[in-house]
Scaffold this motif. Structure first.
Motif, PDB file in Angstrom:
ATOM      1  N   ASP A  49       0.827  -1.199   0.000  1.00  0.00           N
ATOM      2  CA  ASP A  49       0.000   0.000   0.000  1.00  0.00           C
ATOM      3  C   ASP A  49       0.866   1.255   0.000  1.00  0.00           C
ATOM      4  N   ILE A  50       1.875   1.249   0.862  1.00  0.00           N
ATOM      5  CA  ILE A  50       2.750   2.415   0.950  1.00  0.00           C
ATOM      6  C   ILE A  50       3.484   2.632  -0.369  1.00  0.00           C
ATOM      7  N   GLU A  51       4.034   1.554  -0.896  1.00  0.00           N
ATOM      8  CA  GLU A  51       4.765   1.697  -2.153  1.00  0.00           C
ATOM      9  C   GLU A  51       3.867   2.253  -3.257  1.00  0.00           C
ATOM     10  N   GLY A  52       2.659   1.774  -3.285  1.00  0.00           N
ATOM     11  CA  GLY A  52       1.743   2.230  -4.323  1.00  0.00           C
ATOM     12  C   GLY A  52       1.439   3.713  -4.223  1.00  0.00           C
ATOM     13  N   VAL A  53       1.119   4.167  -3.033  1.00  0.00           N
ATOM     14  CA  VAL A  53       0.724   5.563  -2.895  1.00  0.00           C
ATOM     15  C   VAL A  53       1.931   6.492  -3.024  1.00  0.00           C
ATOM     16  N   VAL A  54       3.085   6.016  -2.590  1.00  0.00           N
ATOM     17  CA  VAL A  54       4.285   6.843  -2.735  1.00  0.00           C
ATOM     18  C   VAL A  54       4.644   6.992  -4.206  1.00  0.00           C
ATOM     19  N   LEU A  55       4.481   5.933  -4.957  1.00  0.00           N
ATOM     20  CA  LEU A  55       4.755   6.028  -6.385  1.00  0.00           C
ATOM     21  C   LEU A  55       3.799   7.003  -7.074  1.00  0.00           C
ATOM     22  N   GLN A  56       2.541   6.969  -6.654  1.00  0.00           N
ATOM     23  CA  GLN A  56       1.589   7.935  -7.218  1.00  0.00           C
ATOM     24  C   GLN A  56       2.008   9.357  -6.883  1.00  0.00           C
ATOM     25  N   PHE A  57       2.337   9.552  -5.621  1.00  0.00           N
ATOM     26  CA  PHE A  57       2.758  10.879  -5.170  1.00  0.00           C
ATOM     27  C   PHE A  57       3.978  11.344  -5.949  1.00  0.00           C
ATOM     28  N   ALA A  58       4.912  10.429  -6.146  1.00  0.00           N
ATOM     29  CA  ALA A  58       6.128  10.781  -6.877  1.00  0.00           C
ATOM     30  C   ALA A  58       5.817  11.122  -8.332  1.00  0.00           C
ATOM     31  N   ALA A  59       4.873  10.393  -8.906  1.00  0.00           N
ATOM     32  CA  ALA A  59       4.525  10.654 -10.302  1.00  0.00           C
ATOM     33  C   ALA A  59       3.929  12.048 -10.462  1.00  0.00           C
ATOM     34  N   ILE A  60       3.111  12.461  -9.509  1.00  0.00           N
ATOM     35  CA  ILE A  60       2.537  13.801  -9.574  1.00  0.00           C
ATOM     36  C   ILE A  60       3.629  14.850  -9.408  1.00  0.00           C
ATOM     37  N   LEU A  61       4.490  14.623  -8.439  1.00  0.00           N
ATOM     38  CA  LEU A  61       5.551  15.597  -8.179  1.00  0.00           C
ATOM     39  C   LEU A  61       6.530  15.702  -9.340  1.00  0.00           C
ATOM     40  N   ALA A  62       6.609  14.660 -10.133  1.00  0.00           N
ATOM     41  CA  ALA A  62       7.547  14.696 -11.255  1.00  0.00           C
ATOM     42  C   ALA A  62       7.050  15.608 -12.372  1.00  0.00           C
ATOM     43  N   ARG A  63       5.778  15.922 -12.370  1.00  0.00           N
ATOM     44  CA  ARG A  63       5.241  16.783 -13.423  1.00  0.00           C
ATOM     45  C   ARG A  63       5.731  18.211 -13.210  1.00  0.00           C
ATOM     46  N   PRO A  64       6.106  18.864 -14.271  1.00  0.00           N
ATOM     47  CA  PRO A  64       6.705  20.192 -14.128  1.00  0.00           C
ATOM     48  C   PRO A  64       5.787  21.217 -13.489  1.00  0.00           C
ATOM     49  N   GLU A  65       4.476  21.128 -13.763  1.00  0.00           N
ATOM     50  CA  GLU A  65       3.572  22.117 -13.164  1.00  0.00           C
ATOM     51  C   GLU A  65       3.502  21.960 -11.659  1.00  0.00           C
ATOM     52  N   ALA A  66       3.683  20.732 -11.167  1.00  0.00           N
ATOM     53  CA  ALA A  66       3.683  20.528  -9.722  1.00  0.00           C
ATOM     54  C   ALA A  66       5.003  20.990  -9.129  1.00  0.00           C
ATOM     55  N   LYS A  67       6.075  20.609  -9.769  1.00  0.00           N
ATOM     56  CA  LYS A  67       7.400  20.987  -9.284  1.00  0.00           C
ATOM     57  C   LYS A  67       7.532  22.486  -9.073  1.00  0.00           C
ATOM     58  N   SER A  68       7.319  23.229 -10.133  1.00  0.00           N
ATOM     59  CA  SER A  68       7.608  24.658 -10.050  1.00  0.00           C
ATOM     60  C   SER A  68       6.564  25.409  -9.247  1.00  0.00           C
ATOM     61  N   GLY A  69       5.355  24.878  -9.200  1.00  0.00           N
ATOM     62  CA  GLY A  69       4.320  25.593  -8.496  1.00  0.00           C
ATOM     63  C   GLY A  69       4.273  25.315  -7.006  1.00  0.00           C
ATOM     64  N   LEU A  70       4.351  24.062  -6.655  1.00  0.00           N
ATOM     65  CA  LEU A  70       4.127  23.688  -5.262  1.00  0.00           C
ATOM     66  C   LEU A  70       5.159  24.295  -4.317  1.00  0.00           C
ATOM     67  N   MET A  71       6.422  24.129  -4.643  1.00  0.00           N
ATOM     68  CA  MET A  71       7.457  24.639  -3.742  1.00  0.00           C
ATOM     69  C   MET A  71       7.410  26.158  -3.632  1.00  0.00           C
ATOM     70  N   ALA A  72       7.043  26.794  -4.716  1.00  0.00           N
ATOM     71  CA  ALA A  72       6.988  28.254  -4.679  1.00  0.00           C
ATOM     72  C   ALA A  72       5.915  28.744  -3.709  1.00  0.00           C
ATOM     73  N   VAL A  73       4.745  28.135  -3.758  1.00  0.00           N
ATOM     74  CA  VAL A  73       3.703  28.593  -2.851  1.00  0.00           C
ATOM     75  C   VAL A  73       4.009  28.196  -1.407  1.00  0.00           C
ATOM     76  N   VAL A  74       4.681  27.068  -1.233  1.00  0.00           N
ATOM     77  CA  VAL A  74       5.098  26.709   0.124  1.00  0.00           C
ATOM     78  C   VAL A  74       6.078  27.747   0.656  1.00  0.00           C
ATOM     79  N   ALA A  75       6.971  28.171  -0.195  1.00  0.00           N
ATOM     80  CA  ALA A  75       7.919  29.208   0.222  1.00  0.00           C
ATOM     81  C   ALA A  75       7.185  30.489   0.604  1.00  0.00           C
ATOM     82  N   GLU A  76       6.210  30.854  -0.195  1.00  0.00           N
ATOM     83  CA  GLU A  76       5.444  32.059   0.109  1.00  0.00           C
ATOM     84  C   GLU A  76       4.652  31.899   1.404  1.00  0.00           C
ATOM     85  N   SER A  77       4.215  30.684   1.660  1.00  0.00           N
ATOM     86  CA  SER A  77       3.355  30.463   2.823  1.00  0.00           C
ATOM     87  C   SER A  77       4.090  30.681   4.139  1.00  0.00           C
ATOM     88  N   THR A  78       5.419  30.750   4.094  1.00  0.00           N
ATOM     89  CA  THR A  78       6.143  30.986   5.338  1.00  0.00           C
ATOM     90  C   THR A  78       5.890  32.394   5.876  1.00  0.00           C
TER      91      THR A  78
END
Lengths: 231, 231
Positions: free
Chosen positions: A88-117
DNA sequence: CCATTACGCTACGACTCGTAGCGAAACCAC
DNA sequence: GTGGTTTCGCTACGAGTCGTAGCGTAATGG
């Protein structure tokens, strides 16, 4: 999900739901092509074929818009029952990794997290629309593992809550760091190794809930580990 | 470290080292007061009492400047010998957490990491001046633990390299996620729990270097865990 | 003394931001 | 229909930032 209905509006022209979808899709498209820093709301408006003012009527600014646009990427996260906690863990982690590998997630997510500080409201928005949805999977997987007997039923609820938080930070943090900082793929091989470490660590830690010792020594108890699995 | 000497210059007026220090300090100050998004190079120039053009002569832009400014925060990371692997880990993780808790690190670090997803040169700069310095501590701690007998000597060097990478992503990722996303302090209690899980996981995983099984099952071997420690 | 490089300062076009104002469109109640 | 209400697209605007160019001056080495 991102309906910004201020109050149950009585009358008047309704907001176009199609515009919402077009704007969010255009935002993701712009994130892929331009990245966070070069993304402008004027450009998004052009791509979505709406007026710039329409975007400002619905979102306070770039931060909130990107949060909602990225949040939709995580809608596809599922936790199918694969038989064992490890699987179960391997499956969901792989899904999570697949989403994070997409460029729109990469560049967007970390930026808003940085702003959220420096923006509590933004952090709350991220928590509600992205983080909580991920954390629910941890809870679900934990409950499922308890049903299988792979994990002991929660004795102290507060201790259980701390453990869930710890797991969540370790899993999400490791995948994010691997993907964004180390810039290497969280592929099957990596996920296997990660899951093994995590599972052994949790199983071993579950017998010695807490202790004043500076850690170290204790270890023998780890034998009562990942019961279940390939039964 | 951040000397941008293009080539061994022959003659001419030398660059002011004091200006470098003033600019980097002013950058951190601006990060604290304004955060990443509202930080402008013009403002930094004013704070550092230098001309804006002076900054542009030394750094390509905001991204690289902030990387260098934040990198100096990690100079103070040390790995004193605390007797056991667990204590060593707890000590360095607490140091790391303390640095990340500072507002100039919070708002700056994640922002440049986000930018680095679309800028290979920037990612390389981050790796060289921040990440590698952290990773060296993992290597040092591992070697020390092997000397103590807490960890088996590395058999397969490539396998060892993968393990070090995994440890690094887990440790750094978890602390970052806890601090920035969950927005809760990585205090002593949390670090103790995290270290316990990590150590048990690593000790257990060290006997079964790799396997084709989908993980799960294996567990008994975990008894040969954290030997040493509080001898 | 002279070549060379760094520095401070000013000014500049280009761009983005977020808002205001307008007329037209879409909906509801009557 | 008619009137009231809200949204939409469009244009225009001041404010602010970016990164660079140009100039005279300061500091070094040969």
């Amino acid at each position: 999900m991102q309906s910004r209905t201020p109050v149950p509006r009585a009358s008047g022209r309704p907001r176009s739901a199609a515009a919402d979808a077009a704007i969010l899709a255009a935002t993701r498209e712009a994130l892929v092509e331009l990245g966070w820093s070069k993304l402008t709301l004027g450009d998004v408006a052009t791509r979505a074929a709406v007026a710039k003012t329409t975007i400002y009527r619905r979102w306070p600014g770039k931060n909130e818009l990107v949060v909602d646009a990225v949040a939709e990427l995580f809608d596809e996260l599922r936790l199918p029952d694969r038989g064992t906690l490890a699987a179960d863990i391997e499956g969901v982690v792989l899904q999570f990794a697949a989403i994070l590998a997409r460029p729109e997630a990469k560049s967007g997510l970390m930026a808003v997290v940085a702003e959220s500080t420096r923006d509590d409201a933004l952090r709350e928005r991220i928590r509600a629309s992205i983080v909580d949805r991920q954390k629910r999977l941890v809870l679900e997987g934990r409950a499922r593992a308890q049903t299988r007997g792979e994990l002991p039923p929660e004795s102290d609820p507060e201790e259980a809550s701390r453990t869930v938080d710890l797991i969540f930070d370790v899993v999400a943090g490791a995948v994010v760091h691997r993907t964004l900082v180390s810039a290497e793929p969280a592929d099957e091989e990596w996920v296997r190794g990660f899951t093994r470490v995590l599972l052994l660590g949790l199983a071993g830690a579950s017998d010695t809930p807490n202790s004043a010792e500076p850690a170290g020594s204790r270890a023998a108890g780890a034998a009562r580990v990942g019961a279940g699995g390939t039964p």
